[in-house]
Scaffold this active site. Structure first.
Site, PDB file in Angstrom:
ATOM      1  N   ASP A 461      -2.978   0.968  11.269  1.00 61.16           N
ATOM      2  CA  ASP A 461      -4.322   1.039  11.872  1.00 61.16           C
ATOM      3  C   ASP A 461      -4.527   2.474  12.311  1.00 61.16           C
ATOM      4  OD1 ASP A 461      -6.714   0.766  13.160  1.00 61.16           O
ATOM      5  OD2 ASP A 461      -6.008  -0.658  14.673  1.00 61.16           O
ATOM      6  N   ASP A 513      -2.033  -4.306  -7.663  1.00 54.97           N
ATOM      7  CA  ASP A 513      -1.482  -2.997  -7.991  1.00 54.97           C
ATOM      8  C   ASP A 513      -2.471  -1.985  -8.561  1.00 54.97           C
ATOM      9  OD1 ASP A 513       0.681  -4.533  -7.334  1.00 54.97           O
ATOM     10  OD2 ASP A 513       1.524  -4.621  -9.334  1.00 54.97           O
ATOM     11  N   GLU A 550     -10.578   0.500   5.024  1.00 54.23           N
ATOM     12  CA  GLU A 550     -10.269  -0.779   5.658  1.00 54.23           C
ATOM     13  C   GLU A 550     -10.651  -1.873   4.659  1.00 54.23           C
ATOM     14  OE1 GLU A 550     -11.123   0.666  10.262  1.00 54.23           O
ATOM     15  OE2 GLU A 550     -12.768  -0.101   9.023  1.00 54.23           O
ATOM     16  N   GLU A 724       1.223 -15.721 -15.925  1.00 57.83           N
ATOM     17  CA  GLU A 724       1.002 -14.892 -14.739  1.00 57.83           C
ATOM     18  C   GLU A 724      -0.486 -14.762 -14.453  1.00 57.83           C
ATOM     19  OE1 GLU A 724       2.519 -10.484 -13.104  1.00 57.83           O
ATOM     20  OE2 GLU A 724       2.894 -11.101 -15.177  1.00 57.83           O
TER      21      GLU A 724
END
Length: 768
Positions: A461, A513, A550, A724
């Protein structure tokens, strides 16, 4: 209701008695509705094994069967693999981190008549079946004989084979009984061939494979053993090259009509001498009473089935078959304690070369799926990750006290300490508690969960506003190096950051990713791209790094965690903690709704920030992704906004494709249906999408998308493996196969969307 009541009875019993006792008690308490034979071959595990374990995408060419947390597995042999008749194809072993084909058939039953004439099983009629929990093969010669082989796993180290010979003739059948087998001298890995460094030796009533040490492709040690023991008294001869053997029973057997002859073989794969000694004693007891193991196996698997299904749920058989396949996938990926695994863990895929470890958010998802049919395994899988929770006394990274690092496998040097994973652990723990009602487990996990939750606010943070960012750990891999691989430093002696490496770790920490929202260059001229901030403690010491955004999914999950932690706190009598988490959650929800919502497009997005948080930019320019419905999954979105998100999700030009809910919307400029997190459908994100709709009463839409996930994805309703991820346009299964969290998601979609409406989402904090 009937199914819930039945499951509740079983769970109440499970809280009071041990797992093994539970299955026996459960079976006597309720007559089984489903038998394992009702679900034959829902996954194709036939194989023509050779010494090349991996094919395309470093993935096993054949689906494997394992159970009970074993580190080895088997296949049914192909009907045209005549040299394997009389045995099972395998074993495939995990040599600590990477799989190896030890043999195409290490133990093959061989029969001959009293005069020495061989009984040719290839001339008999073959039958092959993979039932939940066991492999079955039989060879039947009309009016003459039938030979049946059954393979089950009895522990995390041992499988058991039962061979039964039936005589259909009036005259007694006198047989010489023996076994033969061989091991591969080498295995292929990519374009190279490596020696297996294995050899056979005769032991009492069997044969043993020894490993001579590291092969440069597999991590093996001289302590590792693969041991075959027979219930019969046998003598064994090993070939001069120590790669093949023949075992023969000491005396012939006579089989009369109506009275089958039965013999048993136990096979154990162990890593250490201590394990080998322990398993040797267990095998001795096993062979003294082998039928109990087969009865226990059936009871356990039929318990799984009947905790899952209710015949009155009006869901047709193909979807039940897919759900059984999901259970089989999860159980095959169960690894029992070994090396860094202090408890049983659920790995992503035994089929993929690099997926024989455990990852953080994989674990929470897999536990949530397994909890409904094996809560004890779900508990242990969560413990497996928390066994390595960073402590304040850690000699290397005390600044990360409380966190769960990314992943680890068997070996001590296998862990990735560069990043954590998204905060879903309290969800997993609460799901286990809902199924087990084990309050002791809540008490055990609560301080660990709170420490992990708090870490996000001390180490991720950057402007200390109570809203976290993805980022990276303090790690040598995150610094620039000179030509001698020494860390470069500035004039003040501070390491120079390798920004690209930190952004890579931050993307890994998100679990998504290569998602478009983490492209370093950003998207469009007004986007400054992904940058890195240092996070420091009160003394000014660097404790980690954040990227300059964020993320809405991260903070929606943290909101949900606060709600789950509130529920846990109330269950264990920590009412003040419960109030604190609810208060924090309300503040966080207000921030997300005020700063991460775009009214024009009707969706939630990540927020780009400056170091001090004074400047903010809503990243609508990076396009829509699955992160946009996580506020609905967390139940923090107002109802009118939920409707707009729903409209986006149901739009055939955005998310409602053949396989719905791709990771990037089809109208995203960087959408690619083949590239990992840039378009393919990941079933965990799809599950959250279905549950997000359920949370706001859109049950018709939720069920529509849930069915499309089964119907549109290649092979899900046939005997093909669960992949997957999936191409949302064509339905093609992508990347590796037999993937655990996809299986967990399909299991939960069946139970909580097809069979009934029962999302796994938090109930601790009410929606507005």
């Amino acid at each position: 209701m009937e199914k819930r009541l039945k499951r509740g009875i079983g769970l109440l019993m499970a809280a009071c008695i041990t797992t093994n006792t539970f299955w026996g008690a459960y079976a006597s308490a309720a007559s089984a509705e489903y038998k394992t034979e009702d679900f034959a071959n829902v996954l194709d595990v036939t194989a023509r094994l050779d010494n090349e374990p991996y094919g395309y995408y470093s993935t096993s060419r054949y689906n494997v069967f394992a159970d009970m947390g074993a580190w080895h597995g088997y296949h049914l042999h192909a009907l045209d693999a005549l040299s394997v008749y009389g045995g099972f194809a395998g074993p495939h072993i995990i040599a600590q981190d990477i799989g190896m084909n030890l043999s195409d058939c290490i133990s093959r039953l061989e029969l001959s008549a009293a005069d020495g004439t061989k009984i040719d099983l290839t001339r008999a009629r073959p039958y092959m079946a993979y039932y939940p929990g066991r492999l079955v093969q039989y060879y039947e010669a009309r009016d003459q004989y039938k030979v049946t082989l059954e393979l089950i796993f009895v522990s995390g180290r041992t499988n058991l084979v039962r061979a039964q010979i039936e005589n259909y003739q009036d005259e007694p059948l006198v047989l010489n009984v023996g076994w033969n087998g061989h091991i591969f001298a080498e295995n292929k890995m990519g374009s190279k061939t490596y020696p297996t460094n294995t050899s056979l030796s005769a032991i009492e009533n069997g044969v043993q494979v020894s490993f001579a040490g590291d092969t440069k492709a597999w991590t093996t040690t001289p302590e590792m053993k693969y041991t075959i023991k027979h219930s019969e008294t046998v003598g064994t001869e090993v070939a001069a090259n120590k790669l093949s053997y023949v075992s023969k029973a000491a005396k012939p057997v006579t089989v009369t009509k109506g009275k089958p002859y039965v013999t048993y073989t136990a096979e154990s794969f162990t890593f250490t001498k201590e394990e080998a000694d322990k398993e040797s004693k267990a095998v001795q007891a096993l062979l003294a009473n082998p039928e109990k193991a087969f009865a226990d196996n059936r009871t356990r698997w039929e318990g799984y089935l009947n905790k899952t299904f209710d015949k009155a749920d009006n869901v047709t058989k193909p979807y039940k078959n897919a759900t059984v396949k999901a259970m089989e996938t999860l159980i095959t990926n169960w690894r029992s304690p070994a090396g860094m695994f202090k408890h049983s863990g659920l790995t992503p895929s035994m089929s993929y070369k690099w997926f024989n470890g455990v990852w953080g958010w994989d674990t929470w998802k897999n536990a949530a799926g397994v909890a409904a049919f094996d809560p004890e395994l779900a508990k242990d899988s969560i413990r497996c990750m928390f066994d390595h929770q960073i402590q304040s006394t850690d000699p290397v990274r005390p600044q990360d006290a409380g966190t769960i690092f990314d992943c680890f496998s068997y070996s001590e040097n296998s862990a990735n300490y560069r990043n954590s994973k998204p905060p879903l652990s309290a969800w997993g723990v609460w799901k286990v508690y809902q199924e087990s009602k084990d309050k002791a487990f809540l008490n055990e996990m609560y301080p660990k969960l709170t420490a992990y939750h708090n870490w996000w606010y001390t180490n991720r943070d950057t402007d200390q506003n109570g809203v976290a960012e993805y980022g990276a750990m303090v790690d040598n891999l995150h610094y620039q190096k000179d030509e001698n691989k020494q860390i470069k430093k500035d004039k003040d002696g501070k390491p120079l950051l390798n920004v690209e490496a930190i952004i890579e770790a931050a993307a890994w920490e998100s679990g998504m990713d290569n998602a478009t929202r983490f492209d370093q260059e950003g998207s469009g001229k007004d986007d400054i791209g992904v940058q890195v901030f240092e996070n420091t403690d009160k003394q000014g010491k660097v404790v980690g790094y954040s990227i300059n955004q964020e993320s809405v999914d991260l903070n929606a999950m943290l909101y949900a965690e606060k709600a789950f932690l509130k529920s846990i706190a109330l269950e264990i009598g920590k009412t003040e903690d419960a109030k604190k988490y609810e208060s924090e959650a309300k503040i966080l929800a207000e921030y997300i709704n005020n700063n991460m919502w775009d009214e024009k497009t009707g969706f939630y997005y990540d927020l780009q920030i400056s170091k001090d948080g004074s400047q903010k930019k809503l990243l609508t320019n990076r396009g829509k992704g699955t992160e946009g419905w996580m506020p609905l999954w967390a139940k923090l979105a107002p109802a009118n906004r939920a409707q707009k998100v729903k409209d986006n999700m149901m739009d055939a030009n955005k998310f409602n494709l053949r396989v719905p809910m791709p990771t990037a919307s089809a109208d995203n400029a960087k959408f690619d249906p083949y590239r990992y997190w840039r378009g393919p459908v990941w079933l965990d994100q799809a599950l959250y999408g279905v549950e997000a709709l359920q949370n706001y009463g859109y049950e018709t839409e939720a069920k529509e998308l849930a069915y499309k996930l089964f119907d549109g994805a290649e092979g899900v309703l046939t005997d093909a493996p669960i992949h997957e991820n999936y191409n949302p346009v064509t339905g093609e299964g992508l990347h590796t196969k037999n993937f655990s969290w996809s299986a967990a998601a399909y299991y939960m979609l069946y139970q909580n969307a097809l069979a009934e409406t029962n999302p796994s989402t938090q109930t601790g904090i009410l929606m507005k």
